[in-house]
Design a protein around this motif. Sequence first.
Motif, PDB file in Angstrom:
ATOM      1  N   UNK A  17       0.851  -1.191   0.000  1.00  0.00           N
ATOM      2  CA  UNK A  17       0.000   0.000   0.000  1.00  0.00           C
ATOM      3  C   UNK A  17       0.887   1.241   0.000  1.00  0.00           C
ATOM      4  N   UNK A  18       0.341   2.339  -0.485  1.00  0.00           N
ATOM      5  CA  UNK A  18       1.039   3.620  -0.439  1.00  0.00           C
ATOM      6  C   UNK A  18       0.565   4.358   0.813  1.00  0.00           C
ATOM      7  N   UNK A  19       1.417   4.502   1.829  1.00  0.00           N
ATOM      8  CA  UNK A  19       0.961   5.075   3.099  1.00  0.00           C
ATOM      9  C   UNK A  19       0.584   6.545   2.980  1.00  0.00           C
ATOM     10  N   UNK A  20      -0.361   6.958   3.823  1.00  0.00           N
ATOM     11  CA  UNK A  20      -0.765   8.359   3.907  1.00  0.00           C
ATOM     12  C   UNK A  20       0.284   9.115   4.716  1.00  0.00           C
ATOM     13  N   UNK A  21       0.840  10.175   4.135  1.00  0.00           N
ATOM     14  CA  UNK A  21       1.908  10.938   4.770  1.00  0.00           C
ATOM     15  C   UNK A  21       1.363  12.136   5.540  1.00  0.00           C
ATOM     16  N   UNK A  22       0.417  12.836   4.964  1.00  0.00           N
ATOM     17  CA  UNK A  22      -0.069  14.082   5.553  1.00  0.00           C
ATOM     18  C   UNK A  22      -1.448  14.363   4.967  1.00  0.00           C
ATOM     19  N   UNK A  23      -2.203  15.251   5.594  1.00  0.00           N
ATOM     20  CA  UNK A  23      -3.536  15.590   5.089  1.00  0.00           C
ATOM     21  C   UNK A  23      -4.032  16.855   5.759  1.00  0.00           C
ATOM     22  N   UNK A  24      -5.027  17.447   5.159  1.00  0.00           N
ATOM     23  CA  UNK A  24      -5.803  18.540   5.756  1.00  0.00           C
ATOM     24  C   UNK A  24      -7.250  18.331   5.336  1.00  0.00           C
ATOM     25  N   UNK A  25      -8.091  17.942   6.277  1.00  0.00           N
ATOM     26  CA  UNK A  25      -9.492  17.652   5.975  1.00  0.00           C
ATOM     27  C   UNK A  25     -10.417  18.802   6.328  1.00  0.00           C
ATOM     28  N   UNK A  26      -9.899  19.869   6.921  1.00  0.00           N
ATOM     29  CA  UNK A  26     -10.757  20.958   7.396  1.00  0.00           C
ATOM     30  C   UNK A  26     -10.545  22.264   6.658  1.00  0.00           C
ATOM     31  N   UNK A  27      -9.575  22.326   5.774  1.00  0.00           N
ATOM     32  CA  UNK A  27      -9.301  23.564   5.064  1.00  0.00           C
ATOM     33  C   UNK A  27     -10.349  23.865   4.012  1.00  0.00           C
ATOM     34  N   UNK A  28     -10.175  25.004   3.338  1.00  0.00           N
ATOM     35  CA  UNK A  28     -11.151  25.410   2.333  1.00  0.00           C
ATOM     36  C   UNK A  28     -11.182  24.432   1.162  1.00  0.00           C
ATOM     37  N   UNK A  29     -10.066  23.754   0.909  1.00  0.00           N
ATOM     38  CA  UNK A  29     -10.015  22.722  -0.128  1.00  0.00           C
ATOM     39  C   UNK A  29      -9.190  21.556   0.414  1.00  0.00           C
ATOM     40  N   UNK A  30      -9.855  20.483   0.880  1.00  0.00           N
ATOM     41  CA  UNK A  30      -9.129  19.379   1.529  1.00  0.00           C
ATOM     42  C   UNK A  30      -8.105  18.731   0.599  1.00  0.00           C
ATOM     43  N   UNK A  31      -7.068  18.123   1.210  1.00  0.00           N
ATOM     44  CA  UNK A  31      -6.052  17.436   0.427  1.00  0.00           C
ATOM     45  C   UNK A  31      -5.516  16.266   1.222  1.00  0.00           C
ATOM     46  N   UNK A  32      -4.828  15.385   0.485  1.00  0.00           N
ATOM     47  CA  UNK A  32      -4.295  14.157   1.060  1.00  0.00           C
ATOM     48  C   UNK A  32      -2.972  13.858   0.370  1.00  0.00           C
ATOM     49  N   UNK A  33      -1.924  13.562   1.139  1.00  0.00           N
ATOM     50  CA  UNK A  33      -0.609  13.270   0.576  1.00  0.00           C
ATOM     51  C   UNK A  33      -0.215  11.835   0.906  1.00  0.00           C
ATOM     52  N   UNK A  34       0.255  11.101  -0.100  1.00  0.00           N
ATOM     53  CA  UNK A  34       0.722   9.728   0.083  1.00  0.00           C
ATOM     54  C   UNK A  34       2.129   9.592  -0.504  1.00  0.00           C
ATOM     55  N   UNK A  35       2.782   8.480  -0.175  1.00  0.00           N
ATOM     56  CA  UNK A  35       4.101   8.220  -0.737  1.00  0.00           C
ATOM     57  C   UNK A  35       4.012   8.129  -2.261  1.00  0.00           C
ATOM     58  N   UNK A  36       4.996   8.679  -2.936  1.00  0.00           N
ATOM     59  CA  UNK A  36       5.050   8.606  -4.395  1.00  0.00           C
ATOM     60  C   UNK A  36       5.572   7.232  -4.805  1.00  0.00           C
ATOM     61  N   UNK A  37       4.859   6.572  -5.707  1.00  0.00           N
ATOM     62  CA  UNK A  37       5.255   5.254  -6.204  1.00  0.00           C
ATOM     63  C   UNK A  37       5.768   5.419  -7.631  1.00  0.00           C
ATOM     64  N   UNK A  38       7.057   5.201  -7.873  1.00  0.00           N
ATOM     65  CA  UNK A  38       7.598   5.367  -9.229  1.00  0.00           C
ATOM     66  C   UNK A  38       7.273   4.158 -10.098  1.00  0.00           C
ATOM     67  N   UNK A  39       6.065   4.112 -10.578  1.00  0.00           N
ATOM     68  CA  UNK A  39       5.650   3.014 -11.433  1.00  0.00           C
ATOM     69  C   UNK A  39       4.341   3.345 -12.105  1.00  0.00           C
ATOM     70  N   UNK A  40       4.065   2.744 -13.263  1.00  0.00           N
ATOM     71  CA  UNK A  40       2.800   3.026 -13.953  1.00  0.00           C
ATOM     72  C   UNK A  40       1.645   2.337 -13.259  1.00  0.00           C
ATOM     73  N   UNK A  41       0.440   2.814 -13.499  1.00  0.00           N
ATOM     74  CA  UNK A  41      -0.737   2.099 -13.016  1.00  0.00           C
ATOM     75  C   UNK A  41      -0.938   0.858 -13.879  1.00  0.00           C
ATOM     76  N   UNK A  42      -1.675  -0.102 -13.346  1.00  0.00           N
ATOM     77  CA  UNK A  42      -1.978  -1.296 -14.128  1.00  0.00           C
ATOM     78  C   UNK A  42      -2.713  -0.917 -15.410  1.00  0.00           C
TER      79      UNK A  42
END
Length: 617
Positions: free
Chosen positions: A83-108
Amino acid sequence: MTSTPSANLFKPLEAGDPAVVGGYRLAAVLGTGGMGKVYLTYTPGGRPIALKVIRPEFSEDLEFRRRFQREVQSAQRVQGLYTAPVIDSDTEGSQPWLATAYVPGPSLGHAVAQHGALPLRSVLLLSVGVAEALHVIHGAGIVHRDLKPANVLLASDGPRVIDFGIARAADTTALTGTGVSVGTPSFMAPEQASAGTVSPATDIFALGQIAAYAAIGSPAYGEGSSHAVLYRIVHEDPDLSRVPAELLPLVTRCLTRDPAGRPSLTEIIELCHEISPVPLRQGEDWLPQAVAGSITERLRLPEPAKTPPPLPTVAPTPTQYAPQQPQTPPPTQFSPQHPAPGGVNPYAPTGFSQAAAPTQSAPGIPGPVPPPGHPMQPTPPPGYATRPTPQPGYHTPPPVVHAPYTGPQQPKKKRTGLIVAASVVGAIVVLGVIGSLLPDGSGKDDESKSPSGGGSSASSTGGGSGDGEASGTDAGKKRPDPKPASYQGIDVTENYLVMLAGDPPRPEEGDPIYGGGDLSYYVDSMFGDTWIGTDNGKFILLNNSQKGSLETCRTETRYTEKITLDQLSAGTEFCVLSDAGHIAVATYKGKGGAKESTYVTFDLTVWRNAEEAKEED
């Protein structure tokens, strides 16, 4: 690592893209999905991460925000090898965001589109890795709900499952009828496509579809319009004619229409080992050479910004260690916790408020820094090393020197005259207020209490007026229930929906599954499946011994979102609880119409705004 990025993979920021989000300086655009846009950025230590900014349409939905916050908290507990772990997030700001580890590979999905189907060994290692990822995800109490080729990334040491659980935040929100697409129909399970109960077995079905997709290079249920694909998933068998014979036992069991008949994750892993002609071991050579080349291409990342923005130079006040009152920022696309460009330090731990850097009083002499543990001292997030406690004398405030103890202070003389005067003035004011509240002796007060007082009794007591208003004497009493509005003989044609807010509620043409109706009548024209459903609240089917009333609908908790017609007979009542706060008792009167088009008839008693709305209208 070369500094030349691939133009096809890392797109430059456009005019509408932010430069900084949550303290992270964005470097490139990785992609755009149904729920938001994904950017490449870096941690303070230079590690690349993927940051997803949620679309404004979702950000404005209160129910989505509540669910998004809950799902992100759950996702942060998921720590697996696949899994790509969740690194950081902001769920309460004016525009929520979520940061995860970058995976250097194409999607299936990208790998199959560019290079075709995968060989048997790659498909088996893919299935085992995704099964292990689901084991960790389900262990955290999360159902992925949107497991598809785009959410499975192919890294050099195995697959990575991303976006687990986040699709749940968009389920049954106000956006389901606005054309915003979240799930992917081709990889949904039958119970998901027919608005049934979603469970971990739903992800098992998607795993079977992913294995088939990787093996044959196309979805097992074909492609086309969303409605056509969903229909085939619910009512037809998949086309597995091109699936290798070795994989058929795995794929067929996973794609069982009944969730109870699907294998467990442990059984899937064991089955993959039985199928494989050689022992399955994850390694650098698990992918074909052409696909592995895509990984190398994704390692050529754009460089992060070299020069961070300057720190603000705000001189500390004498009360520098007291918590400061936050100032309201202007409405921007950045969250209140994370300021806009020019007011952040991208090389400091993100996701936490940054204390302003004090102005140095002289060159080479640092200003005082809040001590560790103080509210103004930021706490680093998980994954960052805690800074050691400074040695005495290094960037620490000067010691506090107390004056010598001089014994007890003499009490100040009481100003008795002022206190007496204030008491007299206060007494006069209180007597004046009491006098204004007493009857004026004109007989009007007695008349209002009389049963024949011209209807003013209901107004003064609030006993059954039902108008939602209270007189001055009842300001402290409970607000009375709204008056019920009754409507007789409402005919709802097949695949039409009704909103309780309408006066009278008129059936409207729409999508009864995803159309957001409070009450809808769905008919599957080919197989004859029919039911009464809601996409904007819940139902309570009442027993014959129960009388439909506002109190009954408020106290019963036997919730459902769908009632089949074979559960209804003439006179059957059920409660409709809409997310907008309206409550209704629907009385089923029967079904009518010709073979080409049918309708069902209801009597409705509606209490509008009986509860607080769960979502913004």
